[in-house]
Design an enzyme around this catalytic site. Structure first.
Site, PDB file in Angstrom:
ATOM      1  N   LYS A  82     -62.043 -30.760  80.719  1.00 13.24           N
ATOM      2  CA  LYS A  82     -63.257 -31.327  80.901  1.00 13.24           C
ATOM      3  C   LYS A  82     -64.322 -32.427  79.975  1.00 13.24           C
ATOM      4  CE  LYS A  82     -64.881 -25.975  81.759  1.00 13.24           C
ATOM      5  NZ  LYS A  82     -66.218 -24.670  81.902  1.00 13.24           N
ATOM      6  N   LYS A 127     -56.912 -23.933  88.506  1.00 15.28           N
ATOM      7  CA  LYS A 127     -57.322 -22.822  89.028  1.00 15.28           C
ATOM      8  C   LYS A 127     -57.924 -22.974  89.598  1.00 15.28           C
ATOM      9  CE  LYS A 127     -60.411 -21.974  85.358  1.00 15.28           C
ATOM     10  NZ  LYS A 127     -61.310 -21.528  86.079  1.00 15.28           N
ATOM     11  N   LYS A 163     -65.292 -23.131  89.428  1.00 16.16           N
ATOM     12  CA  LYS A 163     -66.546 -23.126  89.297  1.00 16.16           C
ATOM     13  C   LYS A 163     -67.027 -24.593  89.300  1.00 16.16           C
ATOM     14  CE  LYS A 163     -68.736 -18.981  86.977  1.00 16.16           C
ATOM     15  NZ  LYS A 163     -69.032 -19.748  85.735  1.00 16.16           N
TER      16      LYS A 163
HETATM   17  P1  ATP Z   1     -66.499 -23.522  85.124  1.00 17.57           P
HETATM   18  O1  ATP Z   1     -65.723 -24.592  85.652  1.00 17.57           O
HETATM   19  O2  ATP Z   1     -68.014 -23.813  85.132  1.00 17.57           O
HETATM   20  O3  ATP Z   1     -65.678 -22.764  83.797  1.00 17.57           O
HETATM   21  P2  ATP Z   1     -64.859 -21.056  85.449  1.00 17.57           P
HETATM   22  O4  ATP Z   1     -65.000 -20.477  87.296  1.00 17.57           O
HETATM   23  O5  ATP Z   1     -64.118 -21.131  84.735  1.00 17.57           O
HETATM   24  O6  ATP Z   1     -66.074 -22.144  85.598  1.00 17.57           O
HETATM   25  P3  ATP Z   1     -66.248 -19.097  84.125  1.00 17.57           P
HETATM   26  O7  ATP Z   1     -67.769 -19.098  83.522  1.00 17.57           O
HETATM   27  O8  ATP Z   1     -65.547 -20.028  83.012  1.00 17.57           O
HETATM   28  O9  ATP Z   1     -65.885 -19.254  85.158  1.00 17.57           O
HETATM   29  O10 ATP Z   1     -65.332 -18.185  83.782  1.00 17.57           O
HETATM   30  C1  ATP Z   1     -65.447 -16.061  83.684  1.00 17.57           C
HETATM   31  C2  ATP Z   1     -64.511 -15.552  83.639  1.00 17.57           C
HETATM   32  O11 ATP Z   1     -63.762 -15.708  84.700  1.00 17.57           O
HETATM   33  C3  ATP Z   1     -63.216 -16.550  82.706  1.00 17.57           C
HETATM   34  O12 ATP Z   1     -63.241 -14.659  81.662  1.00 17.57           O
HETATM   35  C4  ATP Z   1     -62.504 -16.944  82.935  1.00 17.57           C
HETATM   36  O13 ATP Z   1     -60.937 -16.438  81.956  1.00 17.57           O
HETATM   37  C5  ATP Z   1     -62.869 -15.585  84.520  1.00 17.57           C
HETATM   38  N1  ATP Z   1     -61.496 -17.011  85.437  1.00 17.57           N
HETATM   39  C6  ATP Z   1     -62.592 -18.246  85.860  1.00 17.57           C
HETATM   40  N2  ATP Z   1     -61.317 -18.976  87.171  1.00 17.57           N
HETATM   41  C7  ATP Z   1     -60.320 -17.497  87.519  1.00 17.57           C
HETATM   42  C8  ATP Z   1     -59.621 -18.431  87.530  1.00 17.57           C
HETATM   43  N3  ATP Z   1     -59.215 -18.876  88.382  1.00 17.57           N
HETATM   44  N4  ATP Z   1     -58.866 -17.291  87.839  1.00 17.57           N
HETATM   45  C9  ATP Z   1     -59.227 -15.181  87.380  1.00 17.57           C
HETATM   46  N5  ATP Z   1     -60.227 -15.704  86.086  1.00 17.57           N
HETATM   47  C10 ATP Z   1     -60.981 -16.261  86.341  1.00 17.57           C
HETATM   48 MG    MG Z   2     -64.169 -21.405  82.987  1.00 22.10          MG
END
Ligand code: ATP
Ligand code: MG
Length: 331
Positions: A112, A194, A197
């Site tokens: 990040k 992965k 968001k």
């Molecule tokens: P950001 O990019 O803002 O970090 P994010 O998509 O990683 O967003 P988070 O809110 O950080 O979302 O994570 C929420 C939950 O979703 C956490 O438990 C994280 O491990 C899970 N998670 C995030 N992305 C994935 C993915 N691609 N596959 C499975 N689990 C995920």
């Molecule tokens: Mg995340």
């Protein structure tokens, strides 16, 4: 005594299938076996720049999603992180037992920070300590998260063990609950990354709130591997990712899914995947609309009060053990 789980998601961007399949789906399943705390981690969200009005909106949107996917507010505690000041307070104490060197090793920070270039906040660096505070505050036994949070969970355990050793038994040392399948759903446009968001590419993520056309379009343009065979194979990450999503959404066994697509083309897989996803998301999207502002306020207020009872107890213990004796009792 019933064991406890804690987990959360950030009210950044929009919730995607990775969040659902890797985390939220398991929260829904586990909530009946464990005493459950599900938090909307808005303090984590501001580790990267956020628009204040949008952040307020996203916080409520995310709470609605929790409820719409099946978190039952009569069974689980749903609350907003900034409503419970003990999260930030415990973070400070844990900062003082965390080592710079261990935070410098965190891969999420490195990824990040690279994207942020020069404007990297201290908060982004400290993110894992805030996450440790979230978890340890509730004397959590199990933390259901996606695979990307494994390293942060290890740090949480290390901090708990170190604190307990230096100041006496205070924290439960939590375990990670990372599902065997779905723990790392990959981006549709780049299967080496992965689904995220915060990804700038809007085509990589299927959002829980996407309409049918958007879902069709995103799956249609999903990157595939060379070759034609449709089967689970680590050497073919793009197709495996699509199959994994299909398997999890339909609950059909892996062998069944492979047999179903044997001899069929990629277009067929993408089309069917889009259909089952649309069908699966429709009731969730409907329930999101049904939750009134008043009901949401009620749930979040109730959640905050329930969370604070435990948070205060833990923080009191931490203050007592570390010699921070003021008037915290009286608060
Ligand atoms: P950001 O990019 O803002 O970090 P994010 O998509 O990683 O967003 P988070 O809110 O950080 O979302 O994570 C929420 C939950 O979703 C956490 O438990 C994280 O491990 C899970 N998670 C995030 N992305 C994935 C993915 N691609 N596959 C499975 N689990 C995920
Ligand atoms: Mg995340």
């Amino acid at each position: 005594m019933q064991k406890r789980i804690f987990s959360g998601a950030q009210p950044t961007g929009n919730v995607h299938l990775g969040n659902y399949l890797g985390a939220l789906r398991n929260w829904v399943k586990l909530q009946h076996e464990y005493e459950s705390f599900f938090c909307i981690v808005n303090l984590h969200a501001i580790t990267l720049p956020q628009d204040p009005e949008l952040l307020k909106q996203k916080t409520r949107d995310l709470a609605r999603i929790y409820l719409a996917v099946g978190i039952d507010p009569d069974v689980s505690t749903v609350f907003v992180q900034s409503d419970v000041p003990e999260h930030a307070e415990l973070t400070w104490v844990l900062n003082c037992v965390s080592r710079m060197s261990e935070l410098e090793r965190m891969t999420q920070f490195k990824d990040k920070a690279r994207k942020q270039q020069e404007n990297v906040s201290v908060g982004l660096f400290d993110y894992p300590v805030l996450m440790a505070a979230d978890i340890l505050l509730y004397q959590t036994d199990l933390v259901p998260v996606g695979d990307d949070q494994k390293q942060h969970l290890e740090l949480t355990r290390d901090l708990a063990i170190r604190f307990n050793r230096d100041f006496g038994q205070t924290f439960t040392v939590p375990d990670a609950y990372i599902p065997k399948v779905g723990a790392r759903i990959m981006s549709l446009s780049d299967p080496s990354k992965k689904m995220s968001k915060s990804d700038d590419d809007p085509h990589g993520c299927v959002l829980l709130m996407d309409d049918a056309d958007t879902i069709q379009r995103k799956f249609k343009r999903a990157v595939t591997d060379s070759g034609t065979e449709i089967r689970f194979d680590p050497a073919r990450p793009a197709i495996t990712n699509l199959l994994e999503i299909f398997h999890l959404i339909t609950n059909r066994p892996v062998e069944d899914v492979e047999a179903h697509f044997a001899g069929k083309g990629y277009a067929q897989l993408k089309g069917e995947l889009a259909d089952v996803t649309v069908e699966f998301l429709l009731p969730i999207q409907r329930s999101v609309q049904e939750i009134s502002e008043e009901r949401l306020d009620e749930i979040l207020t109730f959640g905050r009060e329930k969370a604070r009872v435990i948070a205060k107890q833990t923080l009191q213990d931490v203050f007592d053990r570390t010699g921070l004796t003021g008037t915290y009792h009286a608060r």
